[in-house]
Design an enzyme around this catalytic site. Structure first.
Site, short mmCIF file in Angstrom:
data_model
loop_
_atom_site.label_atom_id
_atom_site.label_comp_id
_atom_site.label_asym_id
_atom_site.label_seq_id
_atom_site.Cartn_x
_atom_site.Cartn_y
_atom_site.Cartn_z
N GLU A 171 9.41 -4.21 10.20
CA GLU A 171 9.79 -2.90 9.64
C GLU A 171 10.32 -1.97 10.72
O GLU A 171 9.67 -1.77 11.75
CB GLU A 171 8.57 -2.26 8.93
CG GLU A 171 8.92 -0.89 8.34
CD GLU A 171 7.91 -0.37 7.32
OE1 GLU A 171 6.97 -1.10 6.97
OE2 GLU A 171 8.09 0.78 6.89
N ASP A 211 -1.11 -6.24 -0.50
CA ASP A 211 -1.33 -5.59 0.79
C ASP A 211 -2.81 -5.33 1.01
O ASP A 211 -3.51 -4.86 0.10
CB ASP A 211 -0.61 -4.24 0.81
CG ASP A 211 0.39 -4.14 1.95
OD1 ASP A 211 0.37 -5.00 2.85
OD2 ASP A 211 1.19 -3.19 1.93
N LYS A 239 -0.99 -9.53 2.75
CA LYS A 239 -0.24 -9.05 3.92
C LYS A 239 -1.12 -8.08 4.69
O LYS A 239 -1.84 -7.27 4.07
CB LYS A 239 1.04 -8.34 3.50
CG LYS A 239 1.81 -7.75 4.69
CD LYS A 239 3.19 -7.28 4.31
CE LYS A 239 3.26 -5.92 3.68
NZ LYS A 239 2.69 -4.81 4.48
N GLU A 249 -1.20 -5.60 8.48
CA GLU A 249 -0.38 -5.02 9.54
C GLU A 249 -0.99 -5.26 10.92
O GLU A 249 -2.22 -5.24 11.06
CB GLU A 249 -0.24 -3.50 9.32
CG GLU A 249 0.46 -3.14 8.03
CD GLU A 249 0.61 -1.63 7.83
OE1 GLU A 249 0.29 -0.84 8.75
OE2 GLU A 249 1.06 -1.24 6.75
N ASP A 292 0.85 -1.20 0.00
CA ASP A 292 0.00 0.00 0.00
C ASP A 292 0.88 1.25 0.00
O ASP A 292 0.37 2.38 -0.05
CB ASP A 292 -1.03 -0.01 1.14
CG ASP A 292 -0.39 -0.04 2.51
OD1 ASP A 292 0.84 -0.13 2.62
OD2 ASP A 292 -1.15 0.04 3.51
N SER A 293 2.21 1.07 0.00
CA SER A 293 3.14 2.17 -0.27
C SER A 293 2.82 2.77 -1.64
O SER A 293 3.23 3.89 -1.96
CB SER A 293 4.59 1.68 -0.24
OG SER A 293 4.76 0.50 -1.00
O1 KIV Z 1 3.57 -1.11 1.58
C1 KIV Z 1 4.73 -1.54 1.53
O2 KIV Z 1 5.47 -1.32 0.55
C2 KIV Z 1 5.21 -2.33 2.64
C3 KIV Z 1 6.67 -2.64 2.68
C4 KIV Z 1 7.43 -1.44 3.01
C5 KIV Z 1 6.97 -3.77 3.57
O3 KIV Z 1 4.46 -2.68 3.50
#
Ligand code: KIV
Length: 275
Positions: free
Chosen positions: A182, A83, A113, A115, A44-45
Protein backbone atom coordinates in the site's frame (compact mmCIF):
# COMPACT_ATOMS: atom_id res chain seq x y z
CA UNK A 1 -14.23 -20.94 -11.05
CA UNK A 2 -13.62 -20.70 -7.31
CA UNK A 3 -10.63 -18.53 -6.38
CA UNK A 4 -8.39 -19.80 -3.60
CA UNK A 5 -5.03 -19.00 -2.06
CA UNK A 6 -3.65 -21.67 -4.42
CA UNK A 7 -5.15 -20.07 -7.54
CA UNK A 8 -3.71 -16.71 -6.41
CA UNK A 9 -0.19 -18.17 -6.36
CA UNK A 10 -0.78 -19.91 -9.70
CA UNK A 11 -1.87 -16.61 -11.29
CA UNK A 12 1.55 -15.13 -10.54
CA UNK A 13 3.39 -18.04 -12.12
CA UNK A 14 1.17 -17.72 -15.21
CA UNK A 15 1.52 -13.93 -15.40
CA UNK A 16 -2.24 -13.40 -14.98
CA UNK A 17 -3.25 -10.20 -13.14
CA UNK A 18 -5.34 -10.51 -9.97
CA UNK A 19 -8.25 -8.20 -9.15
CA UNK A 20 -9.59 -7.48 -5.68
CA UNK A 21 -12.06 -5.01 -4.18
CA UNK A 22 -13.27 -4.50 -0.66
CA UNK A 23 -16.86 -5.24 0.38
CA UNK A 24 -18.63 -5.10 3.71
CA UNK A 25 -22.19 -6.28 3.04
CA UNK A 26 -24.19 -9.01 1.27
CA UNK A 27 -25.61 -7.12 -1.71
CA UNK A 28 -22.36 -5.38 -2.66
CA UNK A 29 -20.40 -8.63 -2.31
CA UNK A 30 -22.96 -10.38 -4.55
CA UNK A 31 -22.61 -7.70 -7.27
CA UNK A 32 -18.82 -7.73 -7.12
CA UNK A 33 -18.71 -11.53 -7.16
CA UNK A 34 -21.03 -11.62 -10.19
CA UNK A 35 -18.44 -9.50 -12.03
CA UNK A 36 -15.94 -12.36 -11.63
CA UNK A 37 -13.44 -10.64 -9.36
CA UNK A 38 -10.66 -12.83 -7.96
CA UNK A 39 -10.89 -11.74 -4.34
CA UNK A 40 -12.98 -9.70 -1.91
CA UNK A 41 -11.32 -8.18 1.13
CA UNK A 42 -13.50 -7.37 4.10
CA UNK A 43 -11.02 -4.70 5.12
CA UNK A 44 -10.86 -2.88 8.41
CA UNK A 45 -11.39 0.19 6.19
CA UNK A 46 -14.92 -0.81 7.25
CA UNK A 47 -14.30 1.49 10.22
CA UNK A 48 -13.88 4.53 7.99
CA UNK A 49 -16.16 3.94 5.00
CA UNK A 50 -19.06 2.18 6.75
CA UNK A 51 -18.90 3.04 10.44
CA UNK A 52 -17.71 6.64 10.19
CA UNK A 53 -14.57 6.41 12.37
CA UNK A 54 -11.65 8.72 11.53
CA UNK A 55 -9.28 5.74 11.17
CA UNK A 56 -9.26 1.94 11.40
CA UNK A 57 -8.05 1.63 14.99
CA UNK A 58 -11.44 1.27 16.71
CA UNK A 59 -12.63 -1.67 14.60
CA UNK A 60 -13.32 -4.75 16.72
CA UNK A 61 -13.33 -8.50 16.09
CA UNK A 62 -17.13 -8.42 16.46
CA UNK A 63 -17.39 -5.72 13.74
CA UNK A 64 -15.23 -7.81 11.41
CA UNK A 65 -17.07 -11.08 12.02
CA UNK A 66 -20.47 -9.41 11.52
CA UNK A 67 -19.46 -7.99 8.11
CA UNK A 68 -17.40 -11.00 6.93
CA UNK A 69 -20.48 -13.18 7.54
CA UNK A 70 -22.59 -10.95 5.27
CA UNK A 71 -19.94 -10.84 2.54
CA UNK A 72 -19.39 -14.58 2.55
CA UNK A 73 -23.14 -15.13 2.16
CA UNK A 74 -23.06 -12.89 -0.94
CA UNK A 75 -20.05 -14.37 -2.66
CA UNK A 76 -19.61 -17.66 -4.52
CA UNK A 77 -16.34 -17.57 -6.43
CA UNK A 78 -14.23 -14.76 -5.00
CA UNK A 79 -11.65 -15.61 -2.35
CA UNK A 80 -12.91 -14.01 0.88
CA UNK A 81 -10.12 -12.40 2.90
CA UNK A 82 -10.93 -11.05 6.36
CA UNK A 83 -8.83 -8.29 7.90
CA UNK A 84 -7.49 -8.83 11.40
CA UNK A 85 -8.33 -5.65 13.34
CA UNK A 86 -5.89 -3.58 15.40
CA UNK A 87 -4.70 -5.42 18.54
CA UNK A 88 -6.23 -8.75 17.49
CA UNK A 89 -2.77 -10.15 16.55
CA UNK A 90 -0.06 -7.71 17.70
CA UNK A 91 -0.46 -8.75 21.36
CA UNK A 92 0.73 -12.36 21.03
CA UNK A 93 1.00 -15.37 18.73
CA UNK A 94 -1.78 -16.99 20.76
CA UNK A 95 -4.14 -14.03 20.20
CA UNK A 96 -3.28 -13.99 16.49
CA UNK A 97 -4.08 -17.68 16.10
CA UNK A 98 -7.23 -17.51 18.20
CA UNK A 99 -8.60 -14.46 16.37
CA UNK A 100 -7.64 -15.70 12.88
CA UNK A 101 -9.57 -18.87 13.74
CA UNK A 102 -12.63 -16.79 14.70
CA UNK A 103 -12.63 -14.96 11.35
CA UNK A 104 -12.66 -18.34 9.59
CA UNK A 105 -15.00 -20.31 11.89
CA UNK A 106 -17.49 -17.58 12.84
CA UNK A 107 -17.16 -15.21 9.87
CA UNK A 108 -16.66 -17.64 7.01
CA UNK A 109 -13.46 -15.99 5.71
CA UNK A 110 -11.20 -18.19 3.60
CA UNK A 111 -8.00 -16.30 4.42
CA UNK A 112 -6.95 -13.54 6.80
CA UNK A 113 -4.86 -10.41 6.26
CA UNK A 114 -2.65 -8.74 8.81
CA UNK A 115 -0.44 -5.67 8.69
CA UNK A 116 3.28 -5.49 9.35
CA UNK A 117 6.65 -6.94 8.39
CA UNK A 118 9.24 -8.92 10.34
CA UNK A 119 7.53 -8.02 13.64
CA UNK A 120 4.47 -10.14 12.81
CA UNK A 121 6.16 -13.06 11.02
CA UNK A 122 5.86 -15.33 14.09
CA UNK A 123 2.10 -14.70 14.02
CA UNK A 124 1.94 -15.39 10.25
CA UNK A 125 3.85 -18.65 10.69
CA UNK A 126 1.56 -19.87 13.48
CA UNK A 127 -1.63 -19.01 11.54
CA UNK A 128 -0.33 -20.70 8.38
CA UNK A 129 0.66 -23.77 10.44
CA UNK A 130 -2.95 -23.90 11.62
CA UNK A 131 -3.95 -24.26 7.92
CA UNK A 132 -5.27 -20.71 7.52
CA UNK A 133 -3.99 -18.84 4.44
CA UNK A 134 -2.46 -15.45 5.31
CA UNK A 135 -2.14 -12.32 3.20
CA UNK A 136 0.54 -9.88 4.39
CA UNK A 137 0.27 -6.08 4.15
CA UNK A 138 3.23 -3.69 4.13
CA UNK A 139 3.96 -0.08 3.12
CA UNK A 140 1.33 2.32 4.42
CA UNK A 141 -0.26 0.10 7.03
CA UNK A 142 -3.18 2.18 8.35
CA UNK A 143 -3.07 0.56 11.80
CA UNK A 144 0.32 2.32 12.24
CA UNK A 145 -0.81 5.87 11.36
CA UNK A 146 0.11 7.17 14.80
CA UNK A 147 3.70 6.06 14.17
CA UNK A 148 3.75 7.26 10.54
CA UNK A 149 2.18 10.61 11.49
CA UNK A 150 -0.69 10.21 9.01
CA UNK A 151 -1.58 8.48 5.75
CA UNK A 152 1.80 8.91 3.99
CA UNK A 153 3.64 7.17 1.15
CA UNK A 154 6.20 4.72 2.56
CA UNK A 155 9.60 3.65 1.21
CA UNK A 156 10.76 6.85 -0.45
CA UNK A 157 14.08 6.77 1.41
CA UNK A 158 16.73 4.09 1.11
CA UNK A 159 16.47 2.57 4.59
CA UNK A 160 12.69 2.14 4.57
CA UNK A 161 12.80 0.91 0.94
CA UNK A 162 15.38 -1.75 1.91
CA UNK A 163 13.36 -2.68 4.97
CA UNK A 164 10.21 -3.16 2.87
CA UNK A 165 12.06 -5.53 0.50
CA UNK A 166 13.34 -7.52 3.50
CA UNK A 167 9.88 -7.54 5.10
CA UNK A 168 8.32 -8.91 1.91
CA UNK A 169 10.89 -11.73 1.77
CA UNK A 170 10.32 -12.58 5.45
CA UNK A 171 6.54 -12.59 5.02
CA UNK A 172 6.93 -15.00 2.10
CA UNK A 173 9.27 -17.20 4.15
CA UNK A 174 6.71 -17.20 6.99
CA UNK A 175 4.24 -18.83 4.60
CA UNK A 176 1.94 -16.03 3.38
CA UNK A 177 0.28 -16.62 0.00
CA UNK A 178 0.17 -12.94 -1.08
CA UNK A 179 1.15 -9.46 0.12
CA UNK A 180 -0.68 -6.14 -0.16
CA UNK A 181 1.67 -3.26 -0.99
CA UNK A 182 0.00 0.00 0.00
CA UNK A 183 1.21 3.45 -0.99
CA UNK A 184 4.77 2.67 -2.01
CA UNK A 185 6.60 4.12 -5.03
CA UNK A 186 5.88 2.13 -8.20
CA UNK A 187 9.54 1.27 -8.88
CA UNK A 188 10.00 -0.08 -5.35
CA UNK A 189 6.81 -2.15 -5.69
CA UNK A 190 8.22 -3.60 -8.91
CA UNK A 191 11.46 -4.62 -7.16
CA UNK A 192 9.49 -6.23 -4.32
CA UNK A 193 7.23 -8.02 -6.82
CA UNK A 194 10.24 -9.44 -8.67
CA UNK A 195 12.05 -10.49 -5.49
CA UNK A 196 9.30 -12.79 -4.14
CA UNK A 197 7.39 -15.71 -5.65
CA UNK A 198 3.99 -14.91 -4.07
CA UNK A 199 1.71 -12.31 -5.69
CA UNK A 200 1.78 -8.66 -4.68
CA UNK A 201 -1.57 -6.87 -4.61
CA UNK A 202 -1.05 -3.13 -5.01
CA UNK A 203 -3.02 -0.16 -3.80
CA UNK A 204 -1.21 3.03 -4.71
CA UNK A 205 1.80 0.91 -5.70
CA UNK A 206 1.75 1.17 -9.50
CA UNK A 207 1.14 -1.20 -12.38
CA UNK A 208 4.10 -3.50 -11.68
CA UNK A 209 2.26 -5.41 -8.95
CA UNK A 210 0.74 -8.82 -9.68
CA UNK A 211 -2.73 -7.53 -8.87
CA UNK A 212 -4.67 -4.47 -7.69
CA UNK A 213 -7.12 -3.71 -4.90
CA UNK A 214 -9.26 -0.64 -4.19
CA UNK A 215 -11.85 0.27 -1.59
CA UNK A 216 -15.11 0.05 -3.54
CA UNK A 217 -16.61 3.28 -2.17
CA UNK A 218 -13.47 5.14 -3.34
CA UNK A 219 -13.51 3.76 -6.90
CA UNK A 220 -17.26 4.37 -7.26
CA UNK A 221 -17.08 7.95 -5.97
CA UNK A 222 -19.14 7.18 -2.86
CA UNK A 223 -16.73 8.40 -0.16
CA UNK A 224 -15.38 11.94 -0.16
CA UNK A 225 -13.86 12.31 3.35
CA UNK A 226 -10.43 11.53 1.92
CA UNK A 227 -9.43 11.20 -1.74
CA UNK A 228 -6.02 9.56 -2.16
CA UNK A 229 -4.06 10.27 -5.36
CA UNK A 230 -4.03 6.58 -6.31
CA UNK A 231 -7.82 6.26 -6.53
CA UNK A 232 -9.39 6.34 -9.98
CA UNK A 233 -13.14 6.91 -10.00
CA UNK A 234 -14.60 4.27 -12.31
CA UNK A 235 -18.13 5.62 -11.75
CA UNK A 236 -19.88 8.51 -9.97
CA UNK A 237 -22.26 6.38 -7.92
CA UNK A 238 -22.25 8.87 -5.03
CA UNK A 239 -23.68 11.63 -7.26
CA UNK A 240 -26.16 9.23 -8.77
CA UNK A 241 -27.33 8.13 -5.29
CA UNK A 242 -27.69 11.73 -4.13
CA UNK A 243 -29.74 12.58 -7.24
CA UNK A 244 -31.99 9.62 -6.51
CA UNK A 245 -32.43 10.64 -2.86
CA UNK A 246 -33.24 14.25 -3.88
CA UNK A 247 -35.80 13.16 -6.52
CA UNK A 248 -37.50 10.90 -3.97
CA UNK A 249 -37.77 13.75 -1.43
CA UNK A 250 -39.07 16.12 -4.13
CA UNK A 251 -41.68 13.66 -5.40
CA UNK A 252 -42.96 12.80 -1.92
CA UNK A 253 -43.25 16.52 -1.23
CA UNK A 254 -45.05 17.36 -4.49
CA UNK A 255 -47.26 14.24 -4.42
CA UNK A 256 -45.83 12.61 -7.55
CA UNK A 257 -44.81 9.56 -5.52
CA UNK A 258 -46.37 7.14 -4.84
CA UNK A 259 -48.46 7.13 -8.03
CA UNK A 260 -51.10 4.59 -9.05
CA UNK A 261 -48.36 2.37 -10.46
CA UNK A 262 -46.77 1.91 -7.02
CA UNK A 263 -50.02 1.52 -5.08
CA UNK A 264 -52.16 -1.55 -4.18
CA UNK A 265 -55.88 -1.51 -4.95
CA UNK A 266 -58.86 -2.94 -3.08
CA UNK A 267 -62.43 -3.66 -4.20
CA UNK A 268 -64.64 -0.56 -3.52
CA UNK A 269 -67.37 -2.85 -2.08
CA UNK A 270 -65.01 -3.77 0.73
CA UNK A 271 -64.09 -0.14 1.29
CA UNK A 272 -67.82 0.75 1.59
CA UNK A 273 -68.13 -1.78 4.43
CA UNK A 274 -65.36 -0.09 6.34
CA UNK A 275 -67.28 3.16 6.90
O1 KIV B 1 -8.75 -2.26 5.00
C1 KIV B 1 -8.60 -2.24 3.77
O2 KIV B 1 -9.53 -1.96 3.00
C2 KIV B 1 -7.29 -2.56 3.25
C3 KIV B 1 -7.05 -2.30 1.80
C4 KIV B 1 -6.96 -0.86 1.55
C5 KIV B 1 -5.88 -3.04 1.29
O3 KIV B 1 -6.44 -2.98 3.97
Amino acid sequence: MKNTSVSFKKAKTEGVKLTMLTAYDYSTAKMIDECEINGILVGDSLGMVCLGYKDTLSVTMEDMIHHIKAVSRGSKNALIVGDMPFMSYQTSVYDALFNAGRLIKEGGAEAVKLEGGAAVCKQIEAIVNAQIPVMGHIGLTPQSINVFGGFKVQGKDESVAKQLIEDAKKIEAAGAFAIVLECVPAKLAEIITKSISIPTIGIGAGAGCDGQILVYQDMLGMFSNISPKFVKKFAEVGESMKNGFKRYIEEVNNGAFPSQEHTFSIDDKIIDKLY
